[in-house]
Design an enzyme around this catalytic site. Structure first.
Site, PDB file in Angstrom:
ATOM      1  N   GLU A 321       0.818  -1.227   0.000  1.00 22.54           N
ATOM      2  CA  GLU A 321       0.000   0.000   0.000  1.00 22.54           C
ATOM      3  C   GLU A 321       0.844   1.266   0.000  1.00 22.54           C
ATOM      4  O   GLU A 321       0.762   2.055   0.948  1.00 22.54           O
ATOM      5  CB  GLU A 321      -0.870   0.058   1.259  1.00 22.54           C
ATOM      6  CG  GLU A 321      -1.599  -1.179   1.617  1.00 22.54           C
ATOM      7  CD  GLU A 321      -2.227  -1.100   3.003  1.00 22.54           C
ATOM      8  OE1 GLU A 321      -3.298  -1.687   3.161  1.00 22.54           O
ATOM      9  OE2 GLU A 321      -1.663  -0.440   3.894  1.00 22.54           O
ATOM     10  N   PRO A 322       1.643   1.496  -1.015  1.00 21.83           N
ATOM     11  CA  PRO A 322       2.442   2.731  -1.022  1.00 21.83           C
ATOM     12  C   PRO A 322       1.583   3.954  -1.324  1.00 21.83           C
ATOM     13  O   PRO A 322       0.637   3.881  -2.109  1.00 21.83           O
ATOM     14  CB  PRO A 322       3.446   2.487  -2.149  1.00 21.83           C
ATOM     15  CG  PRO A 322       2.750   1.542  -3.081  1.00 21.83           C
ATOM     16  CD  PRO A 322       1.840   0.690  -2.234  1.00 21.83           C
ATOM     17  N   GLY A 323       1.921   5.064  -0.687  1.00 25.46           N
ATOM     18  CA  GLY A 323       1.232   6.328  -0.969  1.00 25.46           C
ATOM     19  C   GLY A 323       2.213   7.336  -1.535  1.00 25.46           C
ATOM     20  O   GLY A 323       2.271   7.586  -2.731  1.00 25.46           O
ATOM     21  N   ARG A 324       3.067   7.881  -0.655  1.00 28.69           N
ATOM     22  CA  ARG A 324       3.969   8.966  -1.079  1.00 28.69           C
ATOM     23  C   ARG A 324       4.924   8.540  -2.180  1.00 28.69           C
ATOM     24  O   ARG A 324       5.345   9.364  -2.982  1.00 28.69           O
ATOM     25  CB  ARG A 324       4.735   9.513   0.122  1.00 28.69           C
ATOM     26  CG  ARG A 324       5.991   8.755   0.509  1.00 28.69           C
ATOM     27  CD  ARG A 324       6.545   9.235   1.816  1.00 28.69           C
ATOM     28  NE  ARG A 324       5.568   9.041   2.863  1.00 28.69           N
ATOM     29  CZ  ARG A 324       5.375   9.860   3.883  1.00 28.69           C
ATOM     30  NH1 ARG A 324       6.120  10.925   4.027  1.00 28.69           N
ATOM     31  NH2 ARG A 324       4.461   9.612   4.775  1.00 28.69           N
ATOM     32  N   ARG A 372       3.376  19.626   6.882  1.00 24.86           N
ATOM     33  CA  ARG A 372       4.338  18.606   7.318  1.00 24.86           C
ATOM     34  C   ARG A 372       5.529  19.162   8.101  1.00 24.86           C
ATOM     35  O   ARG A 372       5.952  18.534   9.068  1.00 24.86           O
ATOM     36  CB  ARG A 372       4.789  17.744   6.143  1.00 24.86           C
ATOM     37  CG  ARG A 372       3.626  16.878   5.587  1.00 24.86           C
ATOM     38  CD  ARG A 372       4.098  15.850   4.570  1.00 24.86           C
ATOM     39  NE  ARG A 372       4.914  14.813   5.150  1.00 24.86           N
ATOM     40  CZ  ARG A 372       6.224  14.722   5.049  1.00 24.86           C
ATOM     41  NH1 ARG A 372       6.900  15.613   4.351  1.00 24.86           N
ATOM     42  NH2 ARG A 372       6.881  13.749   5.630  1.00 24.86           N
ATOM     43  N   CYS A 403      -0.012  33.162  11.434  1.00 27.15           N
ATOM     44  CA  CYS A 403       0.368  33.731  12.727  1.00 27.15           C
ATOM     45  C   CYS A 403       0.930  32.661  13.642  1.00 27.15           C
ATOM     46  O   CYS A 403       0.368  32.390  14.714  1.00 27.15           O
ATOM     47  CB  CYS A 403      -0.840  34.400  13.361  1.00 27.15           C
ATOM     48  SG  CYS A 403      -1.581  35.594  12.269  1.00 27.15           S
ATOM     49  N   GLU A 404       2.003  32.033  13.218  1.00 27.09           N
ATOM     50  CA  GLU A 404       2.671  30.992  14.004  1.00 27.09           C
ATOM     51  C   GLU A 404       4.138  31.062  13.647  1.00 27.09           C
ATOM     52  O   GLU A 404       4.477  31.089  12.461  1.00 27.09           O
ATOM     53  CB  GLU A 404       2.223  29.578  13.588  1.00 27.09           C
ATOM     54  CG  GLU A 404       0.760  29.291  13.653  1.00 27.09           C
ATOM     55  CD  GLU A 404       0.322  28.777  15.008  1.00 27.09           C
ATOM     56  OE1 GLU A 404       1.193  28.344  15.784  1.00 27.09           O
ATOM     57  OE2 GLU A 404      -0.876  28.847  15.280  1.00 27.09           O
TER      58      GLU A 404
END
Ligand SMILES: *Cc1c(COP(=O)(O)O)cnc(C)c1O
Length: 488
Positions: A321-324, A372, A403-404
Site C-alpha cells: 500500500e504505497p502512498g507517497r 508537514r 500567525c505561528e
C-alpha cells in the site's frame, strides 16, 4: 561559483550547493527543466516548449500545486511493476493499493484506475471520492481505527474488496452490516507487530503504544471469531510499519512475525493473502538517499520466501500500500515571494567571526498548504523558479504568512542572495500529504491543483474562493438571505 564554507547554523546534512540553479532529477518531477531563459518549465519534449512557471502562476495564481501527470503515471506503473516482479521472483503475486490519503481527487482515482492499481481509503469521504472516480469497488480497501457504522454500512453495500478490521468491536459491526445486507464481506486483520520502523517517531505506526491494529497475542482468537461468522471472509493479516522508511529491516522483522502468525492460523483454514503495508521513503531534498522501491521490495520478498520455506508453508499472495512513493515527487508547489528579512542569529558567528544570518523569505502560503514541517519537522527543498541567479548562496528559511512561528515551508536551504519580492519559488516533493493535509487556517483559501501533461496544464481541483469560506458561515448566509431593508 566559489566554494563556500557552510553557515554554522546550517544543519550538517545541508551542503552548500555547487549550482543553486540546478534541478536535481532525484527530487523534482521528470518533466521539470530550466528553459533557455533560465525559467523552470514543464517540458513537452521540444526545446523551450511546454509551460513555464510564470505562465502557470499567471493563469492559476499562487500558491499553486502542480502535478506532473506523466511523472505520476510513470512512477505508479514502475512501482506496481517492481512490486509485482519482486513477488513473481518468489512464485507469488502482488496487489498494489495506492494509499489515497497521500493525495486524493477523482482525477487521481481515474489515473490509478487506468494503471490497474487498487486503492486504499480511510474514511467515508475518501470512499466517496474513490467511488466517484469510477474505480471498481472490488479494488477498494477500507482502513481506519474508528469507522462509523454508516461508513461500514456503505462500504459493505457498495461491495468494497476488503475492510481492514482494526479492533475486536469492528468484527461484530462489519458482520452485522453484512448480515443485514445478506452479503459476505472480505476482511483483513490489522496487526500491531510491535516493530518500530526506522523513521520519525510520530510516523511510526506498528509500535505497541499506539492506536492502530491488534496485538499479535490477540490474533488467533480474533481470526477464529472472523472465521466463525458466515457473513465474513478472512483474507489475511495486515501490517503497516510506518512511513518514509528507507531500510527494509523494519518491514522484514515485522513481516517475519506476521508470517509466523499466518502459518499458525493455517491450521484453521486457507488464508489467501498477506498485506505488507506501505511507507516506502522518497527523496525530499538532494541530501536524501532513498533506495529504489524495487530494492526494498526484493529484500522484503526474499525474506518472506525464506520465512515461508523455514515454516514449510506456501507463499501467500502479497499486497502493498504505497502512498507517497507514487505521488510525492510528482508534485511541486509554486509560491510568490513577498517580504524578506535578514535575521541576525546572535548566538552564532560565521567563518569570518560575523554574526550568522538567516534569510527569512516569506511566501503567499505556508502551513495551510504544507503542514508537514510543522507536524513532523519535515524538511523540504526549494529553488528560485522564475529565473536563474549567479548571486552568492544565502542560508534561507522559507516561511508562510500564518500567525505561528512554526509556520515554516522549507526550514533549511540555500537560495541566491538576490532573491527578491515577486520571484517565484518552487518547493519540491509536495505531491504527497500537502494538499491532503491543507486547511483554511487564518482564513486562507486552499490553492488549486493543476495537472501538467505534454507541456500543457489543466485544472483538476479549483482553488477556493472567499465565497467558499463564507458558504458554511451560518450567520453570514442567513443575513445574505434576509430581505434587505433600506435605511433612511
Ligand atoms: C498512510 C498509510 C499508507 C501509506 O503510507 P506512505 O508513507 O504514503 O506510503 C499505507 N497503509 C496505511 C494503513 C496507511 O495508513
Amino acid at each position: 561559483m566559489a566554494l563556500h564554507t557552510p553557515e554554522p547554523v546550517a544543519p550538517e546534512w545541508l551542503a552548500v550547493p555547487k549550482d543553486l540553479n540546478a534541478i536535481d532529477a532525484r527530487v523534482w518531477p521528470h518533466n521539470l527543466r530550466r528553459d533557455s531563459n533560465g525559467e523552470l518549465t514543464f517540458t513537452n519534449g521540444v526545446i523551450d516548449g511546454g509551460i513555464t512557471v510564470d505562465e502557470l502562476a499567471n493563469q492559476f495564481g499562487t500558491p499553486l500545486y502542480v502535478i506532473d501527470e506523466d511523472d505520476f503515471r510513470a512512477r505508479a506503473a514502475g512501482i506496481k511493476k517492481a512490486l509485482e516482479e519482486a513477488a513473481a521472483r518468489i512464485g507469488t503475486t502482488a496487489k498494489v493499493y495506492y494509499a489515497s490519503k497521500a493525495f486524493l481527487c477523482t482525477e487521481i482515482v481515474h489515473w490509478v484506475d487506468e494503471l490497474g492499481l487498487s486503492i486504499d481509503v480511510a474514511s467515508g469521504g475518501e470512499l466517496a471520492a474513490a467511488l466517484a472516480g469510477g474505480i471498481n469497488p472490488a479494488r477498494i480497501g477500507l482502513h481506519g481505527n474508528n469507522k462509523s457504522l454508516a461508513e461500514i454500512g456503505r462500504a459493505v453495500s457498495v461491495g468494497v474488496g476488503a475492510i481492514v478490521v482494526d479492533s475486536e468491536i469492528e468484527i461484530e459491526r462489519i458482520a452485522s452490516a453484512a448480515q443485514a445486507q445478506e452479503k459476505v464481506q472480505p476482511v483483513r486483520l490489522r496487526v500491531n507487530t510491535g516493530v518500530h520502523a526506522n523513521t520519525h517517531d510520530f510516523l511510526a505506526t506498528a509500535r505497541e503504544d499506539q492506536k492502530f491494529g491488534v496485538p499479535l497475542a490477540d490474533v488467533p482468537a480474533l481470526v477464529a471469531k472472523i472465521r466463525s461468522d458466515r457473513h465474513l471472509k478472512f483474507l489475511g493479516l495486515h501490517q503497516h510499519v510506518g512511513s518514509q522508511i528507507y531500510s527494509p529491516e523494519g518491514f522484514i522483522e515485522s513481516s517475519r512475525r506476521l508470517i509466523a502468525m499466518h502459518a499458525e492460523l493455517l491450521a484453521g483454514g486457507e488464508i489467501p493473502e498477506l498485506n505488507i503495508g506501505g511507507g516506502f521513503g522518497i527523496n525530499y531534498k538532494p541530501a536524501d538517499n532513498a533506495p529504489e522501491v524495487s530494492k526494498v521490495a526484493f529484500a522484503i520478498t526474499d525474506a518472506v520466501a525464506a520465512e515461508c520455506q523455514r515454516l514449510g508453508i506456501k507463499v501467500p499472495a502479497l499486497a502493498f500500500e504505497p502512498g507517497r512513493a507514487l505521488v510525492g515527487n510528482s508534485g511541486i508547489t509554486l509560491y510568490n515571494v513577498g517580504t524578506i528579512k535578514d535575521v541576525k542569529l546572535s548566538d552564532a558567528v560565521d567563518a569570518k567571526g560575523l554574526p550568522a544570518v538567516r534569510k527569512y523569505v516569506s511566501v503567499d502560503g505556508g502551513m495551510s498548504d504544507n503542514a508537514r514541517p510543522a507536524l513532523y519537522e519535515a524538511e523540504y527543498h526549494t529553488v528560485l523558479a522564475s529565473r536563474v541567479s549567479s548571486a552568492e548562496p544565502a542560508l534561507s528559511r522559507v516561511v508562510g504568512k500564518h500567525c505561528e512561528s512554526g509556520d515554516i515551508v522549507v526550514r533549511h536551504d540555500y537560495l541566491p542572495a538576490d532573491v527578491a519580492p515577486n520571484d517565484l519559488l518552487a518547493v519540491a516533493a509536495t505531491g504527497a500529504y500537502c494538499y491532503s493535509l491543507s486547511s483554511n487556517y487564518n482564513w486562507l483559501t486552499r490553492p488549486p491543483v493543476v495537472a501538467v501533461r505534454g507541456g500543457s496544464a489543466r485544472l483538476i481541483v479549483r482553488g477556493e474562493t472567499e465565497a467558499d469560506l463564507f458558504a458554511r458561515d451560518v450567520r453570514f448566509q442567513e443575513s445574505a438571505k434576509a430581505p434587505k431593508i433600506e435605511k433612511s
